[in-house]
Design an enzyme around this catalytic site. Structure first.
Site, short mmCIF file in Angstrom:
data_model
loop_
_atom_site.label_atom_id
_atom_site.label_comp_id
_atom_site.label_asym_id
_atom_site.label_seq_id
_atom_site.Cartn_x
_atom_site.Cartn_y
_atom_site.Cartn_z
N HIS A 293 0.69 -1.06 0.17
CA HIS A 293 -0.72 -0.08 -0.22
C HIS A 293 0.47 1.73 0.06
O HIS A 293 1.83 0.88 0.72
CB HIS A 293 -0.93 -0.20 1.29
CG HIS A 293 -1.71 0.48 1.21
ND1 HIS A 293 -2.11 2.48 1.49
CD2 HIS A 293 -3.40 1.05 0.94
CE1 HIS A 293 -3.21 2.58 1.35
NE2 HIS A 293 -4.43 1.93 0.75
N HIS A 336 -1.36 0.68 11.36
CA HIS A 336 -0.13 1.47 11.36
C HIS A 336 0.16 1.41 13.05
O HIS A 336 -1.37 2.61 13.57
CB HIS A 336 -0.78 2.30 10.93
CG HIS A 336 0.15 3.55 10.85
ND1 HIS A 336 0.98 4.38 10.03
CD2 HIS A 336 1.75 3.06 10.21
CE1 HIS A 336 1.22 5.24 9.74
NE2 HIS A 336 2.68 4.16 9.80
N GLU A 342 -0.90 12.49 14.42
CA GLU A 342 -1.94 11.91 13.07
C GLU A 342 -3.01 12.27 13.21
O GLU A 342 -3.79 12.27 14.01
CB GLU A 342 -1.99 10.65 12.57
CG GLU A 342 -0.98 10.39 11.42
CD GLU A 342 -0.76 9.14 10.84
OE1 GLU A 342 -2.09 8.45 11.21
OE2 GLU A 342 -0.42 8.18 10.56
N HIS A 366 -4.61 9.96 16.60
CA HIS A 366 -4.24 8.66 16.69
C HIS A 366 -2.53 9.54 17.11
O HIS A 366 -1.73 9.79 16.14
CB HIS A 366 -4.23 8.70 15.90
CG HIS A 366 -5.05 8.00 14.86
ND1 HIS A 366 -6.09 7.74 14.05
CD2 HIS A 366 -6.66 7.69 15.75
CE1 HIS A 366 -7.27 7.21 13.79
NE2 HIS A 366 -7.67 6.91 15.28
N HIS A 372 -3.87 2.36 14.92
CA HIS A 372 -4.65 2.39 15.12
C HIS A 372 -5.18 2.17 12.83
O HIS A 372 -4.10 0.92 12.36
CB HIS A 372 -5.10 4.49 14.32
CG HIS A 372 -3.93 4.81 13.56
ND1 HIS A 372 -2.59 4.88 14.26
CD2 HIS A 372 -3.72 4.88 12.06
CE1 HIS A 372 -2.22 5.45 13.67
NE2 HIS A 372 -2.37 5.75 12.12
#
Length: 445
Positions: A293, A336, A342, A366, A372
């Protein structure tokens, strides 16, 4: 009234503008003549040290009716709400995943709250006194600023409207900023905001350095946010002798002073230190996944770099409508833990990884190394869907303020606003164990 705009064309370039009512008001061939045209005063606004390298040096010359120094002394404004702060130690740290429901906006029936009175700090880190750190705010207002201007002496504001358009008057001219556009007003620039009803939005404030376009690296010369799509105002002035209030944010506190005239009396200007806006629909998305990704950094619109190469004080990242093309991979964002903080907000629509609980006008945080990722419903759907080109996020605009700093949450955000979702952690409760120690690939069964 239609705003007069001109293309910013590129960061680091030189720009010039004069009000069409005073042709020739911008001196040609010299920065500070002995006598300016039309009896104007020359004033320089510097956004970097005088000796900063040429490519990084930020300054503009303003040719104005009166210099900005003509005001009464500043006095401290007491903040009865206690919601605009840079005291990151007012409550104990909280490492949990945090999500806020949409922040309440004062209605037309409520007492008037303008942009300044409607500022509320959510989280941040650092200290404006040493020019290091960031703060994240929301604004919640229902009234325009009347004969009042604001300047941030601590740093730059990146403003993200979510509800209601903003009509912004600056010393450089006027801009109208709609939801799904952003506006950057840099340190020391005075501005006033008119609204047209209940208004809500997000603000990323940086104390150190300025926002710039990210380097594109292997992407090449084209992609992401293009310099030509940034707009800055055309010079516009008003010559009003009136009691005017100037509010300055200085070392995290608000101060005010009075002056006998409007501060928006700049007839002409030139330089590279200017306010600007950008339409998020103009962002050129790049995303085709063969496996694994792509990191969200491919969606960076603007960055404020730190002294450590490749590491930002703050990035502004968006997740716009796009085609998502992938094979041999899990399409939504991966689970992650991150050495960055974030903070996410939603301008409109439904965010794909948490369609139910994450709402427009709300937010999530987060923190560093706090795990998360997609909620249980999103994981199950994505794990069983056919991998094929797919349109995602149509009608949606989510964004992220990402920082290398460890952010602390304010008392207003955690306790006073009453919008913190205490059940946020439950969205991952449905993630069940799928482990099978006897599993074999289909062709070996």
């Amino acid at each position: 009234m239609k705003d007069d705009l001109k293309y910013l064309s590129g960061f680091g370039c030189e720009f010039a503008s004069e009000d069409e009512r005073c042709p020739g008001s911008l001196p040609v061939g010299q920065n500070s003549p002995q006598k300016c045209p039309y009896g104007l005063y020359a004033e320089q606004l510097s956004g970097t040290a005088f000796t900063a390298p040429r490519l990084e040096n930020k300054r503009s010359w303003l040719y104005r009716i009166r210099p900005s120094v003509t005001h009464e002394p500043f006095a401290l404004l007491e903040d009865a709400r206690g919601s605009l702060t840079c005291n990151w130690d007012e409550i104990p740290p909280n490492p949990n995943q945090m999500r806020w429901k949409p922040f309440d906006v004062p209605t037309r029936q409520d007492p008037e709250v303008d942009f300044i009175d409607g500022l509320h700090a959510i989280c941040g880190a650092g200290d404006p006194r040493v020019r290091s750190g960031i703060a994240i705010h929301v604004y919640l207002c229902n009234a325009s600023m009347h004969d009042k201007a604001f300047q941030n002496s601590d740093g730059d504001f990146l403003i993200v409207p979510q509800l209601g358009a903003l009509q912004i008057t600056t010393e450089f001219g006027k801009l109208r900023v709609e939801p799904n556009e952003i506006f950057v007003i840099q340190q020391g620039m005075r501005f006033s905001i008119n609204v047209f009803g209940p208004s809500r939005g997000y603000i990323l404030e940086v104390f150190d350095n300025h926002f710039q376009l990210p380097n594109l690296g292997p992407i090449g010369a084209n992609g992401l946010a293009n310099p030509r799509d940034f707009l800055t105002p055309v010079a516009w002035y008003e010559d009003r002798e009136i009691q005017f209030k100037i509010v300055s944010k200085y070392q995290g506190r608000l101060f005010s002073c009075r002056q006998e005239h409007s501060p928006f009396d700049v007839v002409a200007w030139h330089g590279n230190y200017v306010p600007y806006k950008y339409d998020l629909d103009r962002f050129m998305v790049i995303n085709s996944v063969s496996f694994d990704h792509c990191d969200p950094s491919i969606f960076t619109v603007l960055t404020c770099p730190s002294l450590k190469p490749g590491t930002a004080i703050a990035d502004f990242v968006i997740f716009p409508p796009r085609w998502s093309v992938q094979e041999h991979t899990f399409r939504p964002p991966y689970y992650h833990r991150n050495c960055m903080s974030e903070f996410m907000g939603l301008i409109k629509g439904r965010y794909e990884a948490k369609e139910e609980g994450f709402q427009a006008g709300g937010a999530s945080l987060h923190s560093m190394m706090t795990p998360h990722g997609p909620d249980a419903r999103c994981f199950e759907a994505a794990s069983n869907s056919k991998l094929a080109p797919e349109r995602i996020a149509d009608g949606t605009q989510a964004f992220m303020f990402e920082s290398s700093l460890s952010l602390a949450v304010t008392n207003w955000a955690e306790k006073i606003c009453h919008k913190l979702d205490e059940d946020y952690y439950k969205c991952w409760k449905g993630l069940v164990k799928h482990f099978d120690p006897n599993w074999k690939p289909a062709d070996e069964q």
